[in-house]
Scaffold this active site. Structure first.
Site, PDB file in Angstrom:
ATOM      1  N   ASP A   1       0.846  -1.201   0.000  1.00  0.00           N
ATOM      2  CA  ASP A   1       0.000   0.000   0.000  1.00  0.00           C
ATOM      3  C   ASP A   1       0.880   1.250   0.000  1.00  0.00           C
ATOM      4  O   ASP A   1       0.574   2.254  -0.631  1.00  0.00           O
ATOM      5  CB  ASP A   1      -0.887   0.039   1.252  1.00  0.00           C
TER       6      ASP A   1
ATOM      7  N   GLU B   1       3.922   1.614  -1.191  1.00  0.00           N
ATOM      8  CA  GLU B   1       4.515   1.873  -2.511  1.00  0.00           C
ATOM      9  C   GLU B   1       3.465   2.470  -3.450  1.00  0.00           C
ATOM     10  O   GLU B   1       3.740   3.387  -4.222  1.00  0.00           O
ATOM     11  CB  GLU B   1       5.052   0.574  -3.115  1.00  0.00           C
TER      12      GLU B   1
ATOM     13  N   ASP C   1       0.791   4.214  -2.611  1.00  0.00           N
ATOM     14  CA  ASP C   1       0.548   5.608  -2.230  1.00  0.00           C
ATOM     15  C   ASP C   1       1.692   6.503  -2.700  1.00  0.00           C
ATOM     16  O   ASP C   1       1.482   7.651  -3.087  1.00  0.00           O
ATOM     17  CB  ASP C   1       0.376   5.736  -0.707  1.00  0.00           C
TER      18      ASP C   1
ATOM     19  N   SER D   1     -37.559   1.150 -15.637  1.00  0.00           N
ATOM     20  CA  SER D   1     -37.465   0.230 -14.501  1.00  0.00           C
ATOM     21  C   SER D   1     -37.922  -1.150 -14.965  1.00  0.00           C
ATOM     22  O   SER D   1     -38.295  -1.338 -16.123  1.00  0.00           O
ATOM     23  CB  SER D   1     -38.297   0.740 -13.336  1.00  0.00           C
ATOM     24  N   LEU D   2     -37.899  -2.110 -14.064  1.00  0.00           N
ATOM     25  CA  LEU D   2     -38.263  -3.479 -14.427  1.00  0.00           C
ATOM     26  C   LEU D   2     -39.585  -3.843 -13.776  1.00  0.00           C
ATOM     27  O   LEU D   2     -39.874  -3.398 -12.662  1.00  0.00           O
ATOM     28  CB  LEU D   2     -37.197  -4.446 -13.903  1.00  0.00           C
TER      29      LEU D   2
ATOM     30  N   GLU E   1     -29.135 -12.530 -13.834  1.00  0.00           N
ATOM     31  CA  GLU E   1     -28.177 -11.827 -12.966  1.00  0.00           C
ATOM     32  C   GLU E   1     -28.844 -11.602 -11.628  1.00  0.00           C
ATOM     33  O   GLU E   1     -30.076 -11.655 -11.537  1.00  0.00           O
ATOM     34  CB  GLU E   1     -27.889 -10.431 -13.532  1.00  0.00           C
TER      35      GLU E   1
ATOM     36  N   LYS F   1     -30.143  -9.141  -8.695  1.00  0.00           N
ATOM     37  CA  LYS F   1     -30.628  -7.769  -8.685  1.00  0.00           C
ATOM     38  C   LYS F   1     -29.921  -7.068  -7.528  1.00  0.00           C
ATOM     39  O   LYS F   1     -30.195  -7.353  -6.359  1.00  0.00           O
ATOM     40  CB  LYS F   1     -32.144  -7.727  -8.518  1.00  0.00           C
TER      41      LYS F   1
ATOM     42  N   ASP G   1     -28.825  -4.302  -4.940  1.00  0.00           N
ATOM     43  CA  ASP G   1     -29.598  -3.268  -4.264  1.00  0.00           C
ATOM     44  C   ASP G   1     -28.724  -2.037  -4.048  1.00  0.00           C
ATOM     45  O   ASP G   1     -28.089  -1.884  -3.010  1.00  0.00           O
ATOM     46  CB  ASP G   1     -30.104  -3.824  -2.933  1.00  0.00           C
TER      47      ASP G   1
ATOM     48  N   ARG H   1     -30.071   7.929 -12.160  1.00  0.00           N
ATOM     49  CA  ARG H   1     -31.294   7.598 -12.891  1.00  0.00           C
ATOM     50  C   ARG H   1     -32.289   8.773 -12.883  1.00  0.00           C
ATOM     51  O   ARG H   1     -32.932   9.052 -13.882  1.00  0.00           O
ATOM     52  CB  ARG H   1     -31.942   6.363 -12.259  1.00  0.00           C
TER      53      ARG H   1
ATOM     54  N   GLU I   1     -24.964  -0.648 -11.248  1.00  0.00           N
ATOM     55  CA  GLU I   1     -25.496  -0.348  -9.931  1.00  0.00           C
ATOM     56  C   GLU I   1     -24.331   0.032  -9.014  1.00  0.00           C
ATOM     57  O   GLU I   1     -23.396  -0.757  -8.830  1.00  0.00           O
ATOM     58  CB  GLU I   1     -26.204  -1.610  -9.417  1.00  0.00           C
TER      59      GLU I   1
ATOM     60  N   TYR J   1     -24.032  -3.725 -15.666  1.00  0.00           N
ATOM     61  CA  TYR J   1     -24.882  -4.781 -16.209  1.00  0.00           C
ATOM     62  C   TYR J   1     -25.456  -4.473 -17.590  1.00  0.00           C
ATOM     63  O   TYR J   1     -26.212  -5.273 -18.119  1.00  0.00           O
ATOM     64  CB  TYR J   1     -26.003  -5.167 -15.244  1.00  0.00           C
TER      65      TYR J   1
ATOM     66  N   LYS K   1     -33.233 -11.658 -18.244  1.00  0.00           N
ATOM     67  CA  LYS K   1     -33.284 -10.917 -19.508  1.00  0.00           C
ATOM     68  C   LYS K   1     -33.272 -11.910 -20.659  1.00  0.00           C
ATOM     69  O   LYS K   1     -32.536 -12.911 -20.598  1.00  0.00           O
ATOM     70  CB  LYS K   1     -32.060 -10.010 -19.653  1.00  0.00           C
TER      71      LYS K   1
ATOM     72  N   LYS L   1     -38.355 -11.007  -7.235  1.00  0.00           N
ATOM     73  CA  LYS L   1     -37.905 -10.554  -5.910  1.00  0.00           C
ATOM     74  C   LYS L   1     -38.030 -11.693  -4.903  1.00  0.00           C
ATOM     75  O   LYS L   1     -39.089 -12.322  -4.827  1.00  0.00           O
ATOM     76  CB  LYS L   1     -38.794  -9.387  -5.434  1.00  0.00           C
TER      77      LYS L   1
ATOM     78  N   CYS M   1     -33.368   7.479  33.057  1.00  0.00           N
ATOM     79  CA  CYS M   1     -32.187   6.864  32.450  1.00  0.00           C
ATOM     80  C   CYS M   1     -31.888   5.545  33.177  1.00  0.00           C
ATOM     81  O   CYS M   1     -31.799   5.528  34.405  1.00  0.00           O
ATOM     82  CB  CYS M   1     -30.989   7.812  32.568  1.00  0.00           C
TER      83      CYS M   1
ATOM     84  N   CYS N   1     -28.494   6.128  35.269  1.00  0.00           N
ATOM     85  CA  CYS N   1     -28.281   7.099  36.352  1.00  0.00           C
ATOM     86  C   CYS N   1     -29.598   7.642  36.905  1.00  0.00           C
ATOM     87  O   CYS N   1     -29.600   8.549  37.727  1.00  0.00           O
ATOM     88  CB  CYS N   1     -27.390   8.242  35.865  1.00  0.00           C
TER      89      CYS N   1
ATOM     90  N   CYS O   1     -30.516  11.373  27.829  1.00  0.00           N
ATOM     91  CA  CYS O   1     -30.284  11.554  29.251  1.00  0.00           C
ATOM     92  C   CYS O   1     -29.464  12.839  29.379  1.00  0.00           C
ATOM     93  O   CYS O   1     -28.360  12.917  28.830  1.00  0.00           O
ATOM     94  CB  CYS O   1     -29.513  10.371  29.827  1.00  0.00           C
TER      95      CYS O   1
ATOM     96  N   CYS P   1     -23.612  10.679  34.280  1.00  0.00           N
ATOM     97  CA  CYS P   1     -24.139   9.393  33.815  1.00  0.00           C
ATOM     98  C   CYS P   1     -22.975   8.501  33.355  1.00  0.00           C
ATOM     99  O   CYS P   1     -22.282   8.822  32.382  1.00  0.00           O
ATOM    100  CB  CYS P   1     -25.124   9.661  32.679  1.00  0.00           C
TER     101      CYS P   1
HETATM  102  S1  IVH Z   1     -31.134  -4.220 -15.930  1.00  0.00           S
HETATM  103  C1  IVH Z   1     -34.761  -1.589 -18.075  1.00  0.00           C
HETATM  104  N1  IVH Z   1     -29.816  -5.612 -14.179  1.00  0.00           N
HETATM  105  O1  IVH Z   1     -33.113  -2.502 -10.961  1.00  0.00           O
HETATM  106  C2  IVH Z   1     -33.949  -1.677 -16.862  1.00  0.00           C
HETATM  107  N2  IVH Z   1     -31.070  -3.756 -13.416  1.00  0.00           N
HETATM  108  O2  IVH Z   1     -36.076  -1.877 -11.615  1.00  0.00           O
HETATM  109  C3  IVH Z   1     -32.846  -2.685 -17.067  1.00  0.00           C
HETATM  110  N3  IVH Z   1     -30.887  -3.353 -11.005  1.00  0.00           N
HETATM  111  O3  IVH Z   1     -32.997   0.747 -12.241  1.00  0.00           O
HETATM  112  C4  IVH Z   1     -32.068  -2.792 -15.841  1.00  0.00           C
HETATM  113  N4  IVH Z   1     -29.524  -5.024 -10.569  1.00  0.00           N
HETATM  114  O4  IVH Z   1     -31.096   0.033 -10.799  1.00  0.00           O
HETATM  115  C5  IVH Z   1     -30.620  -4.559 -14.376  1.00  0.00           C
HETATM  116  N5  IVH Z   1     -28.565  -6.937 -12.744  1.00  0.00           N
HETATM  117  C6  IVH Z   1     -29.352  -5.887 -12.945  1.00  0.00           C
HETATM  118  C7  IVH Z   1     -29.780  -5.052 -11.889  1.00  0.00           C
HETATM  119  C8  IVH Z   1     -30.641  -3.992 -12.169  1.00  0.00           C
HETATM  120  C9  IVH Z   1     -30.190  -4.008 -10.054  1.00  0.00           C
HETATM  121  C10 IVH Z   1     -31.768  -2.189 -10.757  1.00  0.00           C
HETATM  122  C11 IVH Z   1     -31.482  -1.011 -11.642  1.00  0.00           C
HETATM  123  C12 IVH Z   1     -32.773  -0.633 -12.272  1.00  0.00           C
HETATM  124  C13 IVH Z   1     -33.766  -1.355 -11.435  1.00  0.00           C
HETATM  125  C14 IVH Z   1     -34.919  -1.758 -12.324  1.00  0.00           C
END
Ligand code: IVH
Length: 671
Positions: free
Chosen positions: A34, A36, A38, A83-84, A114, A116, A118, A137, A174, A226, A289, A313, A407, A410, A425, A431
């Site tokens: 580390d 080196e 830096d 969105s999905l 893949e 999802k 968070d 987004r 993400e 992704y 997908k 989900k 408390c 105390c 408190c 305390c």
């Molecule tokens: S593909 C048309 N792949 O989920 C959207 N999205 O509800 C195609 N997300 O806004 C997105 N992991 O922030 C894709 N492996 C993944 C993901 C992913 C998380 C999120 C992404 C998107 C939201 C869609």
């Protein structure tokens, strides 16, 4: 060094640093220490400072941040960020598969699965292989441009090395805060008496919107890519696009899989249902997908989401268990946290015995009664939470939980300010957990770092009445310590040495150690750099405080409150007496004159007679002080060429004297 030599070295350093960065962050390997690493980075920073013309957008020095953005510009997405659709059951997923089959009129398509992730969706544009723009987004049509912050993400390439790159393309992915980073951050916040952050997702989202990219860099965000978008791309499927992205050096999660049919998708779902908890980040489902891009085109979009993809989900695991008792913890700042003590229950692979209830509002919201059976969930958050009560199991005679009035440590009556969720408190002087917590904070690794002093010794020192404030530590004698249980000659001397060494800690650490509410490590650094001495901080007005970088209203008020307290003033006086450092030490300089004594300077832009570093050294050599940001207290701004207009405007508004390089030379009697 000639300009040509500097240019050559800058390019070598960029190459080397990028190589080691990718090895470390993408392949989990390292070939140099580390230190080196830096060293290389510092060399590059110095060269870029000396030769600003050599500073590039894609330089790895951008990763450490520094750019401050007050307002993030709104940018329209070239391709909308949709969105999905969500599903929660296998039946719904089968229906999705049937729709795909019907619309494609065949059944030989493949799926690409893949996890999802968070986190926070981000779109990043590359022009000729160089990262140009990163946009959140937002509402899907337009988002915030947060490029400087995105550049601090170590796994996001700033420049791609590849022969066959499209001139222009966009990647989406993400941004997330890895779970271990989130835990560390919360641990350190806890030790500073700051409110805990709810979960990694919100933290990542908040971090991306921070104004100071240096703070963002500190937060160690990561990003999984992704998708790839653009006009002249070669890939024919999601899977080949992902392979290409990997080759270009993007961070792609290795968890994806191509599935020949919906049955294999179900297998993928089952495989990750529990294993996903072993991943370095939070996930809340999987994304399915259709793999082939022509098929994706045929399927198209609804108004909100693609017809070629869907999210499945996972239900977060939720189990009932008995609420045995609510206990209350008292923090260093006196904040009271109620904790649910539970009949142990196995949840998502770990045994859960306790869950935080946050505050009185949460207990009220849940309508908790003593002896209730409650539902516990380990979903998005890492700390398990109580999500509800099993009313069918409630004893009709049971009484609602009443938040403690006194408390638990105390017995002082608790207070709660109007509009605040947390009870405090107020007995900060008497305390025990508050007193011990302040000492513990004072000696913490990030504060004065007295590592020979642990929690048990603090307990002993407190119980024996020897140490009630951090200043008491500096009055301890050999006899005091050696009389404590378990202390022998060597351990006594070690502790005394540890305490003595702590006197060398720089001002920002001492300031952090004082435990001013909301003044964490970074804020302490900012305050120290801006005001330079404790006196200047203690006498600063509210307006002066909020002028300092990163200091908001809440912190400013907290600093004012701290310095109103006589006890705090006395503590500082005693610590000063003990020899602790309460001002930013300028490095030893050979004073040439006292011409600039007591005057503060800020340099900005490019100069004719000096490199920026030379100019700074010259200021110091003539007794002047350097500051890093513009405030009403700044005496002189030395303006060079190419100075930012925002800086100039701010200096003008604050009536700071702006001088040229020649005027400065005049001040020190040089022509
Ligand atoms: S593909 C048309 N792949 O989920 C959207 N999205 O509800 C195609 N997300 O806004 C997105 N992991 O922030 C894709 N492996 C993944 C993901 C992913 C998380 C999120 C992404 C998107 C939201 C869609």
């Amino acid at each position: 060094m000639t300009f040509a030599q500097a240019e050559k070295r800058v390019n070598e350093l960029i190459e080397k640093i990028n190589y080691h960065n990718d090895l470390y962050y993408l392949k989990d390997q390292s070939e140099i220490s580390d230190l080196e690493f830096d060293g290389l980075l510092v060399e590059l920073i110095n060269l870029e400072q000396a030769y600003p013309q050599l500073k590039q957008d894609f330089s790895p020095t951008q990763r450490v941040g520094g750019a401050v953005t007050k307002n993030f510009p709104n940018v329209v997405h070239k391709y909308a960020m949709l969105s999905l659709g969500n599903t929660y059951s296998h039946e719904e997923l089968e229906e999705f598969d049937k729709r795909v089959k019907k619309l494609l009129e065949r059944d030989d398509y493949q799926y690409f699965c893949e996890l999802k992730f968070d986190g926070v969706a981000l779109s990043v544009t590359y022009e000729n292989g160089v990262l140009k723009q990163a946009v959140t987004r937002g509402d899907g049509t337009k988002g915030d441009e947060i490029t400087a912050n995105a550049r601090t993400i170590r796994t996001l390439p700033l420049k791609i090395k590849s022969e066959s790159l499209p001139a222009l393309f966009e990647v989406r992915g993400e941004v997330f805060m890895p779970n271990n980073v989130f835990h560390e951050l919360n641990k350190s916040r806890e030790s500073q008496g700051e409110a805990l952050l709810a979960n990694p997702r919100n933290t990542a989202s908040g971090t991306l919107k921070m104004q100071d990219s240096a703070v963002v860099a500190d937060r160690k965000l990561d990003c999984y890519i992704y998708s790839l978008l653009g006009e002249e791309l070669n890939s024919t499927s999601q899977s080949t696009a992902m392979l290409g992205l990997e080759k270009w050096g993007f961070n792609v999660s290795p968890t994806y899989r191509k599935c020949a049919n919906i049955q294999e998708v179900f297998e993928y779902i089952a495989y990750w249902e529990t294993r996903r908890f072993e991943l370095p980040l939070e996930t809340d489902g999987i994304v399915v997908k259709v793999d082939n891009l022509d098929d994706q085109q045929i399927l198209g979009f609804t108004a909100k989401s693609p017809r070629w993809a869907i999210a499945f989900k996972y239900q977060s695991e939720n189990k009932p268990t008995l609420l045995k008792e609510i206990t209350y913890q008292v923090g260093r700042t006196g904040a009271i946290t109620p904790v649910a003590n539970l009949e142990p229950v196995l949840l998502a692979g770990t045994t859960v015995k306790r869950a935080s209830l946050h505050n009185a509002n949460e207990i009220e919201r849940l309508g908790l009664c003593e002896g209730d059976t409650v539902f516990i969930e380990k979903g998005g958050e890492i700390i398990p939470k109580v999500t509800g009560v099993d009313l069918a199991k409630r004893d009709p005679k049971s009484q609602p939980v009443i938040f403690v009035k006194l408390c638990p440590e105390c017995q002082t009556t608790l207070e709660r300010k109007d509009g605040e969720a947390v009870h405090y408190c107020p007995n900060s002087k008497g305390c025990p957990p508050q007193i011990k917590g302040r000492i513990q904070h004072f000696i913490h690794r990030n504060a004065l770092d007295i590592d020979s002093l642990g929690g048990r010794t603090i307990e002993q020192l407190f119980d024996s009445g020897l140490v009630l404030t951090p200043a008491d530590l500096y009055r301890l004698t050999y006899e005091d310590i050696s009389n404590l249980e378990g202390f022998k000659d060597l351990s006594t001397r070690n502790l005394l040495t540890g305490i003595e060494n702590s006197k060398k800690a720089p001002f920002e650490k001492v300031l952090f150690a004082l435990g001013i509410r909301y003044v964490g490590r970074t804020v302490a650094e900012k305050l120290a750099q801006h005001f330079l001495t404790i006196e200047r901080i203690a006498t600063a007005t509210y307006e002066e405080l909020i002028e300092a970088p990163e200091i908001g209203e809440r912190i400013a008020q907290s600093v004012l409150d701290f310095f109103e307290e006589e006890d705090n003033k006395a503590l500082i006086a005693q610590l000063k007496e003990a020899g602790l450092c309460f001002e930013v030490k300028q490095e030893a300089v050979n004073l040439i004159s006292n011409e600039l004594d007591g005057q503060s300077f800020l340099v900005s832009g490019v100069f004719q007679n000096f490199s920026r570093e030379d100019l700074k050294s010259t200021i110091k050599e003539h007794g002047g002080k350097l500051v890093s940001s513009i405030s009403g207290k700044l005496d002189y701004l030395i303006a060079g060429d190419k100075m930012g207009p925002a800086k100039l405007e701010k200096a003008q508004n604050l009536n700071v004297t702006i001088i040229s390089e020649l005027e400065f030379l005049d001040m020190i009697g040089r022509k």
